[in-house]
Write a protein that holds these residues in place. Structure first.
Motif, mmCIF file in Angstrom:
data_model
loop_
_atom_site.group_PDB
_atom_site.id
_atom_site.type_symbol
_atom_site.label_atom_id
_atom_site.label_comp_id
_atom_site.label_asym_id
_atom_site.label_seq_id
_atom_site.Cartn_x
_atom_site.Cartn_y
_atom_site.Cartn_z
ATOM 1 N N LEU A 106 0.831 -1.213 0.000
ATOM 2 C CA LEU A 106 0.000 0.000 0.000
ATOM 3 C C LEU A 106 0.862 1.259 0.000
ATOM 4 O O LEU A 106 0.559 2.224 -0.705
ATOM 5 N N TYR A 107 1.913 1.248 0.794
ATOM 6 C CA TYR A 107 2.807 2.400 0.900
ATOM 7 C C TYR A 107 3.380 2.784 -0.474
ATOM 8 O O TYR A 107 3.482 3.968 -0.808
ATOM 9 N N TYR A 108 3.740 1.797 -1.267
ATOM 10 C CA TYR A 108 4.304 2.079 -2.585
ATOM 11 C C TYR A 108 3.247 2.197 -3.682
ATOM 12 O O TYR A 108 3.454 2.892 -4.674
ATOM 13 N N ALA A 109 2.111 1.538 -3.520
ATOM 14 C CA ALA A 109 1.086 1.539 -4.569
ATOM 15 C C ALA A 109 0.321 2.851 -4.647
ATOM 16 O O ALA A 109 -0.084 3.264 -5.738
ATOM 17 N N VAL A 110 0.121 3.501 -3.518
ATOM 18 C CA VAL A 110 -0.672 4.741 -3.535
ATOM 19 C C VAL A 110 0.003 5.830 -4.371
ATOM 20 O O VAL A 110 -0.620 6.387 -5.282
ATOM 21 N N PRO A 111 1.295 6.153 -4.149
ATOM 22 C CA PRO A 111 1.916 7.171 -5.018
ATOM 23 C C PRO A 111 2.045 6.719 -6.471
ATOM 24 O O PRO A 111 1.883 7.531 -7.391
ATOM 25 N N TYR A 112 2.308 5.454 -6.681
ATOM 26 C CA TYR A 112 2.399 4.896 -8.029
ATOM 27 C C TYR A 112 1.089 5.113 -8.780
ATOM 28 O O TYR A 112 1.069 5.535 -9.940
ATOM 29 N N THR A 113 -0.011 4.843 -8.103
ATOM 30 C CA THR A 113 -1.330 5.023 -8.709
ATOM 31 C C THR A 113 -1.646 6.504 -8.883
ATOM 32 O O THR A 113 -2.205 6.912 -9.897
ATOM 33 N N LEU B 236 -5.441 1.646 -10.111
ATOM 34 C CA LEU B 236 -6.208 1.938 -8.893
ATOM 35 C C LEU B 236 -6.644 0.658 -8.184
ATOM 36 O O LEU B 236 -6.854 0.645 -6.978
ATOM 37 N N LEU B 237 -6.743 -0.425 -8.936
ATOM 38 C CA LEU B 237 -7.104 -1.711 -8.336
ATOM 39 C C LEU B 237 -6.041 -2.207 -7.361
ATOM 40 O O LEU B 237 -6.353 -2.948 -6.425
ATOM 41 N N ILE B 238 -4.794 -1.813 -7.555
ATOM 42 C CA ILE B 238 -3.715 -2.296 -6.680
ATOM 43 C C ILE B 238 -3.907 -1.796 -5.250
ATOM 44 O O ILE B 238 -4.028 -2.611 -4.323
ATOM 45 N N PRO B 239 -3.971 -0.484 -5.009
ATOM 46 C CA PRO B 239 -4.187 -0.064 -3.619
ATOM 47 C C PRO B 239 -5.561 -0.472 -3.081
ATOM 48 O O PRO B 239 -5.686 -0.814 -1.902
#
Length: 194
Positions: free
Chosen positions: A110-117, A140-143
């Motif tokens: 989550l920590y890395y997926a939110v900025p990535y998204t 957006l499905l990742i986070p």
């Protein structure tokens, strides 16, 4: 503890509802795949958008369905080894697994997926394939998926602690599907009819 058990029931209901909705994505994906194949071979026409929407649906099934799978206790386990222990020992193994593996990993992702998204949303990222789709909904499905998995992990942790305190029956977190033994018996019964 009663507040936490209420929270656990809410999370379970949420993931149950999302799991039921996501199951329709599988049917939609199969229909799109079939339609795309028929159009490609019958009319010699295809579009990258149709292929990409299948990938997006698969991502939704996998990422949003993981929490539903955990809720139903259908995730990959080593039942051959763990099944030999008492229920209480199995619950302690689950608690350590949730605290040492599941929750730290989901929180890191989550920590890395939110900025990535977020970068993808801000830039309105689009597929580099000709006729491709916008990419940020898939990212957006990742986070979203890992947030649901984190919440379900917390719910499972609450239920296991509740079990140790005698407030939750083991049936609240046991597998909700047939056991391998039950499946074998069903196959044997079906073979006897034939």
């Amino acid at each position: 503890m009663s507040f936490l058990l209420s929270l656990s029931r809410f999370i379970d209901a949420l993931n149950e509802k999302i799991g039921s909705l996501v199951s329709w994505a599988l049917l939609i994906s199969v229909l799109i795949c079939t339609g795309n194949a028929v159009v490609r071979y019958a009319f010699n026409y295809s579009s990258n958008a149709w292929l990409e929407i299948q990938w997006y649906l698969f991502a939704a099934i996998f990422l949003l369905g993981a929490s539903y799978t955990l809720k139903r206790n259908e995730h990959v386990r080593i039942d051959v080894v763990v099944g030999r222990f008492s229920k209480r020992t199995q619950v302690w193994i689950d608690i350590f697994g949730f605290l040492l593996f599941l929750l730290p990993m989901t929180l890191i992702i989550l920590y890395y997926a939110v900025p990535y998204t977020w970068i993808s949303i801000e830039s309105q990222e689009v597929s580099s394939n000709a006729g491709g789709l916008i990419i940020w909904p898939a990212k957006l499905l990742i986070p979203a998926g890992f947030l649901l998995l984190t919440l379900q992990g917390v719910s499972e942790l609450i239920k296991r602690i509740g079990f140790l305190q005698g407030r939750v029956p083991a049936s609240a977190f046991e597998k909700q599907a047939t056991t391998p033994e039950e499946e074998i018996e069903a196959i044997k019964a079906a073979n006897k009819l034939n």
